[in-house]
Write a protein that holds these residues in place. Structure first.
Motif, PDB file in Angstrom:
ATOM      1  N   UNK A 160     -18.874  -9.864  -2.791  1.00 32.44           N
ATOM      2  CA  UNK A 160     -17.964  -8.965  -3.494  1.00 32.44           C
ATOM      3  C   UNK A 160     -17.243  -8.206  -2.396  1.00 32.44           C
ATOM      4  N   UNK A 161     -15.946  -8.006  -2.555  1.00 28.92           N
ATOM      5  CA  UNK A 161     -15.235  -7.218  -1.532  1.00 28.92           C
ATOM      6  C   UNK A 161     -14.693  -5.935  -2.147  1.00 28.92           C
ATOM      7  N   UNK A 162     -14.797  -4.869  -1.378  1.00 30.38           N
ATOM      8  CA  UNK A 162     -14.321  -3.563  -1.837  1.00 30.38           C
ATOM      9  C   UNK A 162     -13.296  -3.009  -0.852  1.00 30.38           C
ATOM     10  N   UNK A 163     -12.227  -2.419  -1.387  1.00 28.63           N
ATOM     11  CA  UNK A 163     -11.244  -1.806  -0.474  1.00 28.63           C
ATOM     12  C   UNK A 163     -11.793  -0.481   0.068  1.00 28.63           C
ATOM     13  N   UNK A 164     -11.127   0.051   1.075  1.00 26.66           N
ATOM     14  CA  UNK A 164     -11.511   1.363   1.605  1.00 26.66           C
ATOM     15  C   UNK A 164     -10.925   2.448   0.710  1.00 26.66           C
ATOM     16  N   UNK A 165     -11.569   3.610   0.736  1.00 28.12           N
ATOM     17  CA  UNK A 165     -11.024   4.775   0.025  1.00 28.12           C
ATOM     18  C   UNK A 165      -9.783   5.214   0.796  1.00 28.12           C
ATOM     19  N   UNK A 166      -8.668   5.309   0.081  1.00 34.48           N
ATOM     20  CA  UNK A 166      -7.414   5.596   0.788  1.00 34.48           C
ATOM     21  C   UNK A 166      -6.817   6.965   0.527  1.00 34.48           C
ATOM     22  N   UNK A 167      -7.544   7.811  -0.176  1.00 36.48           N
ATOM     23  CA  UNK A 167      -7.033   9.166  -0.376  1.00 36.48           C
ATOM     24  C   UNK A 167      -7.687  10.072   0.662  1.00 36.48           C
ATOM     25  N   UNK A 168      -7.263  11.305   0.677  1.00 32.05           N
ATOM     26  CA  UNK A 168      -7.814  12.208   1.690  1.00 32.05           C
ATOM     27  C   UNK A 168      -8.985  13.014   1.164  1.00 32.05           C
ATOM     28  N   UNK A 169      -9.619  13.720   2.061  1.00 31.83           N
ATOM     29  CA  UNK A 169     -10.653  14.677   1.679  1.00 31.83           C
ATOM     30  C   UNK A 169     -10.090  16.035   2.082  1.00 31.83           C
ATOM     31  N   UNK A 170      -9.822  16.868   1.087  1.00 32.79           N
ATOM     32  CA  UNK A 170      -9.276  18.164   1.448  1.00 32.79           C
ATOM     33  C   UNK A 170     -10.399  19.182   1.490  1.00 32.79           C
ATOM     34  N   UNK A 171     -10.555  19.814   2.620  1.00 38.79           N
ATOM     35  CA  UNK A 171     -11.582  20.855   2.756  1.00 38.79           C
ATOM     36  C   UNK A 171     -10.907  22.133   3.218  1.00 38.79           C
TER      37      UNK A 171
END
Lengths: 243, 226
Positions: free
Chosen positions: A222-233
């Motif tokens: 199974x292939x999964x894409x990378x998370x492409x949104x940001x992490x706002x801290x």
């Protein structure tokens, strides 16, 4: 007899005088070989200057060697900590969902019903809802999934799944059915948990009653894409200093 | 005649001895002078000293230049600045992954009463959706892979049993978080309607601190694609 002795003493005196005169005449010649006062001073000055230069060169070399050793030590320490930081950063990226992944796992396909809404029936019963996606995903995590994605959206910390009207948003991105939930992990264990009648009971009964689609397939890759949104801290800070 | 001859030879002898004395003194002086001037440094010695100094200084200069070159050409030493940026990114991801204790302003949702695992799941989802940066339930850190499961007479968060008092903390903009949760027709309103017997309160907090996530990130089946 007397005269003879006297002239012998006289002769000896003359001979000695001759030697000494000869020696005296020789001496100035030796003196001439020694440089004159001024040039001797010049030479002495040159020697002193060269010695001074030698001293300063030795000092420079000592300083350079120390500096070089310090630089090499710093460089080594820096590149060591750089290696450490990069490897730790890579681990955190993996955990955060920032790397595309592949591996064995399962695919759960959810889709709205293709049946017509029965007389007096609720159209909502024929649709897949955001909470159903959440329920399947929650079960996957609880069953040991290592990573999960819905369509092209990788699930990460802070990901929310909610609906606006009949549209489901994941990572604030609109998804359209069919919803393909892919998870990497022990394929057999994940499939067992998904198929277990005790789990997802409501969804499974809706599938029977209204024709909602719920399919589970396991696969070797199974292939999964990378998370492409940001992490706002903006409001969070470490409670203790890093590390 | 004999005495005159003896007299004249005595005079000669005296003169000779006098001259001999002068010559001896002069000779001693000259020798002394030569000895001190030539001392350690005959001109040949001086020339040797100079040439050895010149030679040694040339090789010292060469070594100094080589060292300076080596120092200048010292491979690329990682800059402290780029490392700081990496450490900052690292700490950010550690917060995201729940691996650093974190603090900040935010809200607290307090539910005194029994709710279902699904509702708690939805509440956590709603808090993330409202812009929470970090979440904890009953002082247990919640991360992306956290699971809320219905167990026997209790809810389990990542395998830990929760009591029937649920305290959900979220770090983020307090007002935005509160408004999103408490809006009319929102999740809190729905929960208050569903669990009329439970007491449900949302409070803004100036400072919340959260422990680290107790679970582990293990990747036995997943491989990064590159």
């Amino acid at each position: 007899m007397n005269t003879f002795r006297r002239s012998k003493a006289l002769l000896a005196a003359f001979v000695l005088l001759g030697f000494l005169l000869a020696a005296q005449v020789q001496s100035p010649r030796q003196m001439a070989a020694v440089p004159k006062e001024a040039s001797r001073e010049r030479v002495a000055g040159t020697i002193a200057r060269l010695e001074e230069e030698q001293r300063s060169l030795k000092e420079t070399i000592g300083r350079l060697r120390e500096e070089l050793a310090a630089q090499q030590k710093l460089g080594l320490a820096r590149s060591e900590s750089l290696r450490e930081i990069s490897s730790e950063l890579e681990k955190q990226r993996l955990a955060a969902g920032l790397l595309p992944l592949k591996g064995q796992g399962v695919t759960v396909t959810l889709d709205d019903s293709s049946k017509a809404v029965g007389a007096g029936g609720d159209p909502a019963s024929y649709l897949i809802h955001d909470y159903e996606l959440r329920d399947v995903i929650n079960l996957l995590w609880a069953s040991g999934a290592e990573a999960v994605a819905v369509n092209d959206e990788r699930l990460a910390s802070g990901t929310s799944i909610y609906c606006v009207g009949s549209t489901i948003l994941v990572n604030n991105t609109r998804l359209s059915p069919p919803y393909e939930i892919r998870a990497i992990g022990d394929a057999v264990a994940l499939e067992d948990r998904l198929r277990n009648p005790a789990n997802l009971a409501k969804l499974k009964s809706r599938a029977r009653l209204y024709g909602i689609q719920f399919r589970v397939t396991s696969s070797k890759e199974v292939t999964l894409p990378a998370y492409n949104s940001g992490f706002s801290l903006r409001y969070s800070s470490p409670a203790k200093d890093g590390r | 005649m004999a005495s005159k001859e003896r007299f004249s030879s005595s005079v000669v002898l005296t003169l000779v001895c006098f001259a001999l004395g002068i010559v001896l003194v002069v000779q001693f002086r000259t020798q002394g002078k030569i000895a001190t001037d030539v001392s350690a440094q005959s001109s040949t010695d001086q020339a040797l000293i100079i040439s050895s100094l010149v030679e040694s200084n040339a090789s010292l200069r060469k070594e100094a230049n080589r060292l300076a070159g080596e120092l200048a050409g010292q491979g690329p030493i990682p800059k402290a600045g780029s490392m700081e940026a990496m450490v900052e990114e690292l700490n950010k991801l550690r917060i995201v992954n729940g691996l650093l204790e974190v603090m900040g302003p935010g809200i607290e949702v307090r539910i005194d009463g029994s709710i279902t695992a699904l509702d708690l799941q939805d509440l956590v989802n709603e808090v993330w959706n409202a812009g929470a940066e970090a979440v904890a339930v009953n002082h247990q850190r919640v991360v992306g892979r956290s699971a809320v499961v219905e167990g026997e007479n209790a809810i389990y968060l990542d395998g830990t049993r929760l009591g029937s008092l649920y305290i959900i903390n979220a770090i983020g903009h307090p007002e935005a978080l509160e408004k999103a949760l408490s809006r009319p027709g929102g999740l809190i309103a729905l929960l208050r309607y569903t669990y009329s017997g439970a007491s449900i309160a949302v409070t803004r907090l100036e400072r919340i601190s959260m422990p680290v996530y107790r679970g582990r990130y293990e990747f036995r089946y997943a491989q990064a694609m590159k």
